[in-house]
Design an enzyme around this catalytic site. Structure first.
Site, short mmCIF file in Angstrom:
data_model
loop_
_atom_site.label_atom_id
_atom_site.label_comp_id
_atom_site.label_asym_id
_atom_site.label_seq_id
_atom_site.Cartn_x
_atom_site.Cartn_y
_atom_site.Cartn_z
N THR A 12 -54.11 -16.39 -21.84
CA THR A 12 -53.91 -15.26 -22.76
C THR A 12 -52.55 -15.34 -23.48
O THR A 12 -52.26 -14.52 -24.34
CB THR A 12 -53.96 -13.92 -21.99
OG1 THR A 12 -53.05 -14.05 -20.88
CG2 THR A 12 -55.35 -13.62 -21.48
N VAL A 15 -49.13 -20.10 -25.86
CA VAL A 15 -49.52 -21.51 -25.73
C VAL A 15 -50.99 -21.61 -25.28
O VAL A 15 -51.76 -22.41 -25.81
CB VAL A 15 -48.60 -22.25 -24.73
CG1 VAL A 15 -49.10 -23.67 -24.47
CG2 VAL A 15 -47.17 -22.30 -25.27
N SER A 41 -54.61 -9.27 -17.15
CA SER A 41 -55.65 -9.68 -18.12
C SER A 41 -57.01 -9.90 -17.49
O SER A 41 -57.97 -10.22 -18.19
CB SER A 41 -55.23 -10.98 -18.80
OG SER A 41 -53.93 -10.89 -19.25
N CYS A 130 -40.62 -28.27 -25.76
CA CYS A 130 -41.11 -28.41 -27.14
C CYS A 130 -40.14 -29.14 -28.06
O CYS A 130 -40.53 -30.01 -28.85
CB CYS A 130 -41.43 -27.03 -27.72
SG CYS A 130 -40.16 -25.80 -27.39
N GLY A 161 -41.50 -19.93 -29.51
CA GLY A 161 -41.12 -20.70 -28.32
C GLY A 161 -40.69 -19.80 -27.17
O GLY A 161 -40.65 -20.23 -26.02
N ARG A 245 -31.71 -20.47 -31.87
CA ARG A 245 -32.92 -19.68 -32.18
C ARG A 245 -32.73 -19.08 -33.58
O ARG A 245 -31.68 -18.48 -33.85
CB ARG A 245 -33.09 -18.58 -31.14
CG ARG A 245 -34.41 -17.86 -31.24
CD ARG A 245 -35.57 -18.64 -30.72
NE ARG A 245 -35.56 -18.80 -29.27
CZ ARG A 245 -36.40 -19.60 -28.63
NH1 ARG A 245 -37.30 -20.31 -29.27
NH2 ARG A 245 -36.33 -19.71 -27.32
N HIS A 252 -40.54 -25.56 -34.93
CA HIS A 252 -39.12 -25.88 -34.75
C HIS A 252 -38.70 -26.93 -35.77
O HIS A 252 -39.44 -27.88 -36.04
CB HIS A 252 -38.88 -26.49 -33.37
CG HIS A 252 -39.05 -25.53 -32.22
ND1 HIS A 252 -39.16 -24.17 -32.36
CD2 HIS A 252 -39.09 -25.77 -30.88
CE1 HIS A 252 -39.28 -23.61 -31.16
NE2 HIS A 252 -39.25 -24.56 -30.25
P1 A2P Z 1 -51.02 -12.23 -18.86
O1 A2P Z 1 -51.45 -12.20 -20.29
O2 A2P Z 1 -52.06 -11.73 -17.94
O3 A2P Z 1 -49.65 -11.64 -18.65
P2 A2P Z 1 -46.44 -15.82 -22.98
O4 A2P Z 1 -45.42 -16.85 -22.56
O5 A2P Z 1 -46.99 -16.05 -24.32
O6 A2P Z 1 -45.94 -14.43 -22.77
O7 A2P Z 1 -47.71 -16.03 -21.97
C1 A2P Z 1 -47.59 -16.16 -20.57
C2 A2P Z 1 -48.96 -16.46 -19.96
O8 A2P Z 1 -48.80 -16.65 -18.56
C3 A2P Z 1 -49.96 -15.35 -20.13
O9 A2P Z 1 -51.26 -15.87 -20.23
C4 A2P Z 1 -49.80 -14.58 -18.82
O10 A2P Z 1 -50.91 -13.81 -18.46
C5 A2P Z 1 -49.66 -15.74 -17.88
N1 A2P Z 1 -49.03 -15.34 -16.60
C6 A2P Z 1 -47.86 -14.73 -16.41
N2 A2P Z 1 -47.65 -14.50 -15.10
C7 A2P Z 1 -48.74 -14.98 -14.45
C8 A2P Z 1 -49.13 -15.06 -13.09
N3 A2P Z 1 -48.37 -14.58 -12.10
N4 A2P Z 1 -50.35 -15.60 -12.80
C9 A2P Z 1 -51.14 -16.08 -13.78
N5 A2P Z 1 -50.81 -16.06 -15.08
C10 A2P Z 1 -49.63 -15.51 -15.42
#
Ligand code: A2P
Length: 346
Positions: A12, A15, A41, A130, A161, A245, A252
Site C-alpha cells: 500500500t 514503492v 490496511s 535510490c 523518496g 531534499r 531524483h
Molecule cells: P500500511 O499502508 O498498512 O501502513 P510508505 O513508505 O509509502 O509510507 O509505505 C510504507 C509501507 O510499509 C506501507 O505499505 C505500509 O503499510 C507498510 N508497513 C509499515 N509498517 C508495516 C508493518 N509493521 N508490517 C507490514 N507492513 C508495514
C-alpha cells in the site's frame, strides 16, 4: 515453463503501489501473487492484472505457505523482523530497505551493473538506495572504460523518496502557501503540520536526508558512498556526497563529478553511455535538451545529460543524472532482480 509465486510486502506504500504497476507492465511468468501491509490496511482491496486482491496483514506466519520471491518495501524494522523468516522458509527476498545492504552475506544489486552478484544470495538480496542506483548505472560503463578514481555526488532528491508523509509535507506546504500561511524561521507564526521533514520542504532545499552521523555526514550520504564501493567492487574509490531534499514530487536529479585514472575522449564517453543498457542520453544543449525530473517520472531508465569535461582536472567529467526514484530507484530495480532470478533459474 515454470510459474512462480510472488509476495509484495508494503503493497500500500509509495514503492509497493508502483511495484504493482511495474509488475502489470511486465509479462513475468508469475501465476500467484499475495499483497501484505500493516494491520491498518488489512482487508483493503487492490485491483491487479484484472483481479481483486485483499491486502493481508503481515505476520510471522505469512510465509508458511511457499513463495518463490518477495519484494519488501515496508521499512527497515519490518525487513529486519520478517525478511529472515521469509528466507528461512525458502523464499528469496528482494529487500528495498537499508537493513541488509552492507551485510557481507547479502548481495547489493543493480541488474545492469552487477547481475552476477545475485547468484551469491543466501535468501536475501538488497536493493540499493535510490540515489545510488541511478548513479552506478551511469558510472559502471565509465569505470569499465576509464577506471574511476574519485566521485563527487551532489543530489537534488524528490519528496516521494520519503514516502507518503514526504509527499504530504510538500503538497500541504503548497496549499498553505497559497492561503497566505507563512512558516518563517521555524517560529510557526501560522503553524501547519509537518509529518516528515524538520522544516517546510515547499520553497526550500534541505541539506539533510536521513539522520546525521558523528562524522558530519548524513546516513543518506554515507549510503551513497558505501553502496557505490560495494556495487562497483572497489573499496578504495574516493567518494564524497552531499544529499539535498528539494521541493520536487518525484524523480531524483544528481550532479556527478568524476575523476578517471585514464585519459578519455568526450565523444567516446557519450557513445559508451548511450550504448549501455538502461541509459538514455539526452544531451543537446543547443536545443535546450537535458534530463528533467518531470520527463523522467514514470520511466524505468536512467537519463544522462550535461556531459562535459571538468577543466579543473587532468581527466575529469561532469554528468547530470536523473531517474524516477520510485521506479528505477526502487520498484523497477527490485523487479529486474526478480527477472534475473527467474532467468538464472532456467
Ligand atoms: P500500511 O499502508 O498498512 O501502513 P510508505 O513508505 O509509502 O509510507 O509505505 C510504507 C509501507 O510499509 C506501507 O505499505 C505500509 O503499510 C507498510 N508497513 C509499515 N509498517 C508495516 C508493518 N509493521 N508490517 C507490514 N507492513 C508495514
Amino acid at each position: 515453463m515454470k510459474n512462480y509465486k510472488l509476495a509484495v510486502v508494503g503493497a500500500t506504500g509509495v514503492v509497493g503501489r508502483t511495484a504493482l504497476k511495474v509488475l502489470e507492465e511486465k509479462n513475468l511468468p508469475i501465476s500467484e501473487y499475495a499483497f501484505f501491509a500493516s494491520k491498518r490496511s488489512c482487508g483493503q482491496k487492490v485491483s491487479f492484472l484484472g483481479k481483486d486482491y485483499t491486502i493481508q496483514e503481515l505476520n510471522e506466519n505469512s510465509f508458511d505457505e511457499h513463495f518463490d520471491f518477495a519484494i519488501f518495501s515496508a521499512g527497515s524494522s519490518t525487513s529486519e523482523k520478517y525478511a529472515p523468516i521469509a528466507a528461512s522458509k525458502g523464499c528469496i527476498v528482494v529487500d528495498n530497505s537499508s537493513c541488509f545492504r552492507m551485510d557481507k552475506d547479502v548481495p547489493l544489486v543493480v541488474p545492469e551493473v552487477n547481475p552476477e552478484d545475485i547468484k551469491k544470495n543466501k535468501g536475501i538480496i538488497a536493493n540499493p538506495n535510490c540515489s545510488t542506483i541511478q548513479a552506478v548505472v551511469a558510472l559502471k560503463p565509465l569505470d569499465d572504460n576509464f577506471k574511476i578514481k574519485r566521485i563527487v555526488y551532489s543530489t537534488y532528491q524528490a519528496v516521494s523518496g520519503a514516502g507518503r508523509d514526504g509527499i504530504y509535507d510538500l503538497e500541504n506546504g503548497i496549499e498553505h502557501f497559497q492561503k497566505g500561511d507563512n512558516y518563517i524561521n521555524n517560529t510557526k507564526s501560522t503553524p501547519y503540520e509537518l509529518k516528515k521533514f524538520p522544516y517546510p520542504i515547499f520553497n526550500n532545499c534541505l541539506p539533510h536526508i536521513d539522520n546525521f552521523l558523528d562524522n558530519g555526514y548524513t546516513k543518506e550520504e554515507m549510503k551513497m558512498i558505501n553502496e557505490t564501493k560495494k556495487i562497483l567492487h572497489n573499496d578504495s574509490l574516493a567518494i564524497t556526497a552531499t544529499t539535498v531534499r528539494v521541493p520536487v514530487i518525484n524523480s531524483h536529479s544528481e550532479s556527478i563529478n568524476v575523476e578517471f585514472e585514464k585519459e578519455y575522449n568526450l565523444d567516446d564517453v557519450k557513445k559508451i553511455l548511450s550504448e549501455f543498457p538502461g541509459i538514455t542520453v539526452i544531451d543537446d544543449i543547443s536545443n535546450l535538451k537535458y534530463p528533467i525530473a518531470t520527463d523522467c517520472t514514470g520511466k524505468n531508465e536512467v537519463f544522462v545529460g550535461r556531459i562535459r569535461r571538468d577543466y579543473s582536472l587532468n581527466s575529469g567529467i561532469n554528468l547530470w543524472v536523473v531517474a524516477d526514484n520510485i521506479r528505477k530507484g526502487a520498484a523497477t530495480n527490485a523487479i529486474q532482480i526478480v527477472e534475473k532470478l527467474i532467468e538464472f533459474d532456467k
